[in-house]
Design an enzyme around this catalytic site. Structure first.
Site, PDB file in Angstrom:
ATOM      1  N   LYS A 132     -11.613   7.189   0.087  1.00 14.74           N
ATOM      2  CA  LYS A 132     -11.273   7.405  -1.327  1.00 14.74           C
ATOM      3  C   LYS A 132     -11.571   8.840  -1.743  1.00 14.74           C
ATOM      4  O   LYS A 132     -10.819   9.447  -2.505  1.00 14.74           O
ATOM      5  CB  LYS A 132     -12.029   6.413  -2.203  1.00 14.74           C
ATOM      6  CG  LYS A 132     -11.547   4.984  -1.984  1.00 14.74           C
ATOM      7  CD  LYS A 132     -11.758   4.123  -3.200  1.00 14.74           C
ATOM      8  CE  LYS A 132     -10.978   2.829  -3.110  1.00 14.74           C
ATOM      9  NZ  LYS A 132     -11.809   1.677  -2.755  1.00 14.74           N
ATOM     10  N   LYS A 181      -2.598  -1.194   7.238  1.00 16.32           N
ATOM     11  CA  LYS A 181      -2.737  -2.467   6.527  1.00 16.32           C
ATOM     12  C   LYS A 181      -1.940  -2.510   5.222  1.00 16.32           C
ATOM     13  O   LYS A 181      -1.642  -1.468   4.633  1.00 16.32           O
ATOM     14  CB  LYS A 181      -4.214  -2.750   6.259  1.00 16.32           C
ATOM     15  CG  LYS A 181      -4.836  -1.858   5.228  1.00 16.32           C
ATOM     16  CD  LYS A 181      -6.135  -2.472   4.694  1.00 16.32           C
ATOM     17  CE  LYS A 181      -6.597  -1.677   3.479  1.00 16.32           C
ATOM     18  NZ  LYS A 181      -7.566  -2.283   2.640  1.00 16.32           N
ATOM     19  N   LYS A 209      -2.564  -2.196  -1.960  1.00 18.57           N
ATOM     20  CA  LYS A 209      -1.920  -1.819  -3.226  1.00 18.57           C
ATOM     21  C   LYS A 209      -1.626  -0.324  -3.271  1.00 18.57           C
ATOM     22  O   LYS A 209      -0.549   0.095  -3.687  1.00 18.57           O
ATOM     23  CB  LYS A 209      -2.830  -2.195  -4.409  1.00 18.57           C
ATOM     24  CG  LYS A 209      -2.879  -3.688  -4.665  1.00 18.57           C
ATOM     25  CD  LYS A 209      -4.014  -4.065  -5.617  1.00 18.57           C
ATOM     26  CE  LYS A 209      -4.537  -5.454  -5.299  1.00 18.57           C
ATOM     27  NZ  LYS A 209      -5.835  -5.758  -5.889  1.00 18.57           N
TER      28      LYS A 209
HETATM   29  P1  TYM Z   1     -10.178  -5.971  -2.424  1.00 14.68           P
HETATM   30  O1  TYM Z   1      -9.950  -6.257  -3.852  1.00 14.68           O
HETATM   31  O2  TYM Z   1      -9.755  -4.669  -1.872  1.00 14.68           O
HETATM   32  O3  TYM Z   1      -9.540  -7.076  -1.525  1.00 14.68           O
HETATM   33  C1  TYM Z   1      -9.823  -8.442  -1.757  1.00 14.68           C
HETATM   34  C2  TYM Z   1      -9.834  -9.224  -0.464  1.00 14.68           C
HETATM   35  O4  TYM Z   1      -8.578  -9.094   0.201  1.00 14.68           O
HETATM   36  C3  TYM Z   1      -8.792  -8.656   1.529  1.00 14.68           C
HETATM   37  N1  TYM Z   1      -7.678  -7.791   1.946  1.00 14.68           N
HETATM   38  C4  TYM Z   1      -7.084  -7.892   3.148  1.00 14.68           C
HETATM   39  N2  TYM Z   1      -7.314  -8.704   4.186  1.00 14.68           N
HETATM   40  C5  TYM Z   1      -6.513  -8.571   5.259  1.00 14.68           C
HETATM   41  N3  TYM Z   1      -5.504  -7.667   5.332  1.00 14.68           N
HETATM   42  C6  TYM Z   1      -5.234  -6.827   4.314  1.00 14.68           C
HETATM   43  N4  TYM Z   1      -4.227  -5.975   4.383  1.00 14.68           N
HETATM   44  C7  TYM Z   1      -6.054  -6.903   3.149  1.00 14.68           C
HETATM   45  N5  TYM Z   1      -6.081  -6.249   1.967  1.00 14.68           N
HETATM   46  C8  TYM Z   1      -7.092  -6.799   1.246  1.00 14.68           C
HETATM   47  C9  TYM Z   1     -10.107  -7.885   1.501  1.00 14.68           C
HETATM   48  O5  TYM Z   1     -10.693  -7.834   2.779  1.00 14.68           O
HETATM   49  C10 TYM Z   1     -10.899  -8.705   0.527  1.00 14.68           C
HETATM   50  O6  TYM Z   1     -11.499  -9.807   1.159  1.00 14.68           O
HETATM   51  N6  TYM Z   1     -14.972  -4.860  -2.236  1.00 14.68           N
HETATM   52  C11 TYM Z   1     -14.082  -5.989  -2.321  1.00 14.68           C
HETATM   53  C12 TYM Z   1     -14.286  -6.847  -3.548  1.00 14.68           C
HETATM   54  C13 TYM Z   1     -15.666  -7.330  -3.706  1.00 14.68           C
HETATM   55  C14 TYM Z   1     -16.291  -8.347  -2.935  1.00 14.68           C
HETATM   56  C15 TYM Z   1     -17.611  -8.470  -3.466  1.00 14.68           C
HETATM   57  C16 TYM Z   1     -15.871  -9.161  -1.878  1.00 14.68           C
HETATM   58  C17 TYM Z   1     -16.565  -6.889  -4.624  1.00 14.68           C
HETATM   59  N7  TYM Z   1     -17.742  -7.572  -4.462  1.00 14.68           N
HETATM   60  C18 TYM Z   1     -18.534  -9.399  -2.947  1.00 14.68           C
HETATM   61  C19 TYM Z   1     -16.781 -10.086  -1.370  1.00 14.68           C
HETATM   62  C20 TYM Z   1     -18.088 -10.186  -1.885  1.00 14.68           C
HETATM   63  C21 TYM Z   1     -12.675  -5.413  -2.354  1.00 14.68           C
HETATM   64  O7  TYM Z   1     -12.450  -4.290  -2.698  1.00 14.68           O
HETATM   65  O8  TYM Z   1     -11.720  -6.241  -2.077  1.00 14.68           O
END
Ligand code: TYM
Length: 355
Positions: free
Chosen positions: A113, A220, A223
């Protein structure tokens, strides 16, 4: 015996895509019957990339509708919004006292980022880390790399630790954050000589954590990469996206290896189609009879089988504000119960006492 605690969340930065679905949401739905599940919407994490105040709440609402539409049942699992649990913010401050700036700066997601915010292209220098560091520290105008972005993993660790979760279903891209969470839990426990926080692990029903690829032939689905299929995509839009997916010129001879764009299409097919269909196209690739147009048509068809019922339900839930409100108020109450208990324990352990 008490059920194991499961916790996971998704940032409210837009609609959910197939990566979110296969990496996280579909597992949430399967886990809710067997575990004590808590699923939340990470709106504070979304603030690290400064969304428009007008869209932040709309995004929270749409993810909530998407959770419900995918099949998370608020009677089985606790569904809440991160900012409705103020205990998280306090523990975030306290835990930061035990987190090193260096370890946060070395986190892959932070570097990624920061690189984007600073306009550093990958591979532009042999000493990428030093480049980032120098620019962050040396240039006052680089406030785009904000402190919230740096301490993102602390906040994520707190989400997990404050509920004392054992299992955290996330996609492959979140594994480093989970590793840091375990490290922070161990460090806290050992510094104070307590056994307060369990060390959480990823969970994927015995399989390896998934990384869902995008349609642009690169890495991957994400968004910010602009290569997503959204659960909310209308049939026509979805078909168009799949039919436009990047391919190559086709296998040159029997047994040719798969190029990245084609491997990506097969990964998506494996997630959405039956093993028989996958085998049929793999065989066709191997003997050079494959037609990518047919592969894409099949893929679009199978993705639609998954997304169409979800999309229809999203549209029902999104307009039922009263119901959505009830779900998150009940969820916040349950989430705060555990969170406030853990926070009291931490305050006591750290020596913060009331007169
Ligand atoms: P975020 O919002 O980026 O994504 C949410 C979930 O979707 C999964 N994901 C994917 N899995 C496989 N392939 C992909 N292309 C892909 N894109 C997204 C992510 O692995 C995630 O599981 N930091 C986290 C949010 C968060 C969180 C937490 C998760 C905040 N606190 C506590 C678990 C526990 C995040 O940015 O996810």
């Amino acid at each position: 015996m008490a059920k194991e605690i499961v916790l996971s969340g998704i940032r409210s930065t837009g609609n959910l895509h197939l990566g979110n679905y296969y990496g996280a949401l579909s597992k949430f739905v399967r886990m809710q019957n067997d575990f004590d599940c808590m699923f939340f919407i990470a709106d504070l994490h979304a603030l690290t990339t400064h969304p428009d105040p007008l869209t932040l709440h709309t995004n929270v609402k749409s993810i909530l509708a998407e959770y419900l539409a995918a099949g998370i049942d608020p009677e089985k699992a606790t569904i809440f919004v991160q900012s409705d649990v103020p205990e998280i913010s306090e523990l975030y401050l306290l835990l930061n006292m035990h987190v090193g700036i260096g370890e946060l700066m070395r986190t892959a997601s932070f570097k990624d980022k920061a690189r984007k915010a600073l306009g550093i292209t990958t591979g532009s220098s042999n000493n990428d880390d030093e480049d980032i560091e120098r620019q962050i520290i040396g240039n006052e105008s680089n406030k785009r790399v904000n402190a919230g972005l740096l301490t993102y993993p602390t906040l994520m660790a707190v989400d997990i630790l404050i509920q004392k979760a054992h299992k955290v279903p996330v996609g492959k891209d979140q594994e480093q954050h989970l590793e840091l969470t375990r490290r922070f839990a161990r460090r806290f426990n050992s510094y104070y000589g307590v056994d307060l926080f369990p060390e959480p692990v990823n969970f994927d029903f015995g399989g390896a954590p998934v990384k869902v690829p995008g349609l642009d032939g690169s890495g991957k689905m994400g968004k910010s990469e602009g290569n997503c299929i959204y659960l909310i995509d209308e049939e026509k839009v979805l078909r168009k996206k799949v039919m436009r997916a990047v391919t190559d010129e086709g296998p040159k001879e029997p047994g040719s290896p798969l190029s990245q764009p084609i491997a990506n299409l097969f990964s998506l097919l494996e997630l959405t189609s039956t093993p028989e269909v996958v085998k049929q196209f793999r065989d066709a690739y191997a003997d050079c009879s494959i037609r990518y147009g047919d592969l894409k048509k099949q893929l679009a068809e199978d993705i639609l089988k998954v997304t169409t019922p979800i999309r229809e339900r999203i549209n029902e839930y999104i307009n039922d504000e009263a119901y959505l409100g009830r779900v998150v108020r009940q969820g916040a109450e349950r989430a705060r119960e555990r969170a406030s208990k853990t926070l009291s324990e931490v305050r006591e352990i750290m020596g913060i006492r009331k007169f």
